[in-house]
Design an enzyme around this catalytic site. Structure first.
Site, mmCIF file in Angstrom:
data_model
loop_
_atom_site.group_PDB
_atom_site.id
_atom_site.type_symbol
_atom_site.label_atom_id
_atom_site.label_comp_id
_atom_site.label_asym_id
_atom_site.label_seq_id
_atom_site.Cartn_x
_atom_site.Cartn_y
_atom_site.Cartn_z
ATOM 1 N N SER A 8 0.828 -1.198 0.000
ATOM 2 C CA SER A 8 0.000 0.000 0.000
ATOM 3 C C SER A 8 0.864 1.249 0.000
ATOM 4 C CB SER A 8 -0.907 0.018 1.237
ATOM 5 O OG SER A 8 -1.557 1.265 1.347
ATOM 6 N N HIS A 31 -1.175 -1.256 -4.278
ATOM 7 C CA HIS A 31 -2.463 -0.852 -3.715
ATOM 8 C C HIS A 31 -2.485 0.656 -3.518
ATOM 9 C CE1 HIS A 31 -6.182 -1.851 -1.525
ATOM 10 N NE2 HIS A 31 -5.852 -0.891 -0.681
ATOM 11 N N ASP A 33 -4.680 3.755 -2.153
ATOM 12 C CA ASP A 33 -5.813 4.166 -1.324
ATOM 13 C C ASP A 33 -6.270 5.567 -1.709
ATOM 14 O OD1 ASP A 33 -6.280 1.970 0.549
ATOM 15 O OD2 ASP A 33 -4.255 2.396 1.254
ATOM 16 N N MET A 35 -8.842 8.440 -0.807
ATOM 17 C CA MET A 35 -9.731 8.890 0.277
ATOM 18 C C MET A 35 -10.161 10.330 0.020
ATOM 19 S SD MET A 35 -7.640 7.473 3.589
ATOM 20 C CE MET A 35 -6.709 5.934 3.521
ATOM 21 N N HIS A 64 -8.268 1.343 -4.342
ATOM 22 C CA HIS A 64 -9.278 1.143 -3.304
ATOM 23 C C HIS A 64 -9.926 2.497 -3.029
ATOM 24 C CE1 HIS A 64 -10.066 0.098 1.226
ATOM 25 N NE2 HIS A 64 -11.183 0.255 0.535
ATOM 26 N N MET A 66 -12.089 4.762 -1.126
ATOM 27 C CA MET A 66 -12.788 5.049 0.130
ATOM 28 C C MET A 66 -13.411 6.429 -0.003
ATOM 29 S SD MET A 66 -10.022 3.443 2.802
ATOM 30 C CE MET A 66 -8.617 3.485 1.681
ATOM 31 N N MET A 135 -12.209 -5.307 5.109
ATOM 32 C CA MET A 135 -11.357 -4.408 5.880
ATOM 33 C C MET A 135 -11.106 -5.007 7.261
ATOM 34 S SD MET A 135 -10.490 -1.864 3.986
ATOM 35 C CE MET A 135 -9.714 -0.894 5.286
ATOM 36 N N ASP A 173 -7.237 -6.045 4.151
ATOM 37 C CA ASP A 173 -6.517 -4.773 4.180
ATOM 38 C C ASP A 173 -6.637 -4.188 5.576
ATOM 39 O OD1 ASP A 173 -5.452 -2.263 3.817
ATOM 40 O OD2 ASP A 173 -6.939 -1.592 2.351
#
Length: 228
Positions: A8, A31, A33, A35, A64, A66, A135, A173
């Site tokens: 990540s 990965h 993230d 957000m 991913h 979010m 998660m 994750d």
């Protein structure tokens, strides 16, 4: 069934993302993230950075999201170069339609569940997905401690995947490290997101290899894998 390790970049040096991506080129996926400071209380990066990362590395990107309104934004991440796009079912308005749109654009479609979201209501959606993400911490911040109470949920999810005979990856994750990855693998996970366990190591590439070896050894003795 080979274990996959997805470092990540949330735990990487954001000022050196291209170099940090190269440091883990033996990984299966990178990965990413995303957000938005709405769905989760943090703000990271968006489409332009994903586009730049896709040009900077040959490692496929596992994005991913979010974020709120993934139905609107997820397809743009496929266009930006992501090979896999994960949306949260808690934020999606039409998860089946969204999964089909992500697939139609050429990426793997993945759905994520927060720790308090049960898998059972979504059993009928599983054939529409390429991966399911459980998660193992509350989404929003890296470096959190692994939630052992998620292990039964991983097991139940693996049982549902097996029940329907699906070729569905099961990703975990949050808090994945040398001390937790074997429990995740034994419970049924086969894709592992690792942040600080990789980027906090002296040799990130070696950390990826070591985590994969641990996960594969645990999978080999796991009852769910023996049944295949």
């Amino acid at each position: 069934m080979a274990a996959q390790i997805n470092p990540s970049i949330l735990s990487a040096d954001f000022a050196r993302l291209a170099d940090e991506a190269k440091a883990v080129e033996g990984a299966d996926w990178l990965h990413v993230d995303v957000m938005d400071n709405h769905f989760v209380p943090n703000l990271t990066l968006g489409v332009p950075v994903v586009e730049s990362l896709a040009r900077a590395t040959d490692t496929p990107l596992d994005c991913h999201l979010m974020i709120e309104a993934p139905d609107r934004w997820a397809p743009q991440y496929v266009e930006a170069g992501a090979g896999s796009v994960t949306f949260h079912v808690e934020a999606a308005t039409a998860p089946v339609r969204l999964a089909r749109e992500i697939r139609a654009k050429g990426a793997r479609a993945s759905m994520a569940l927060r720790p308090a979201t049960p898998i059972e209501p979504y059993e009928d959606l599983l054939p529409e997905l390429d991966m399911l993400l459980i998660m193992t911490v509350e989404p929003g911040f890296g470096g959190q401690a692994f939630l052992d109470i998620m292990l039964p949920k991983i097991r139940r999810t693996r049982e549902l995947i097996s029940k329907h005979g699906l070729e569905l990856w099961l990703q975990v994750d949050g808090g994945v490290s040398a001390s937790t990855i074997e429990r995740c693998a034994e419970a049924g996970a086969d894709v592992f997101v690792a942040g600080s366990a990789v980027y906090g190591a002296d040799d990130p590439a070696e950390a990826v290899r070591a985590l994969r070896a641990q996960a594969e050894a645990a999978t080999a003795r796991a009852s769910w894998a023996c049944a295949h």
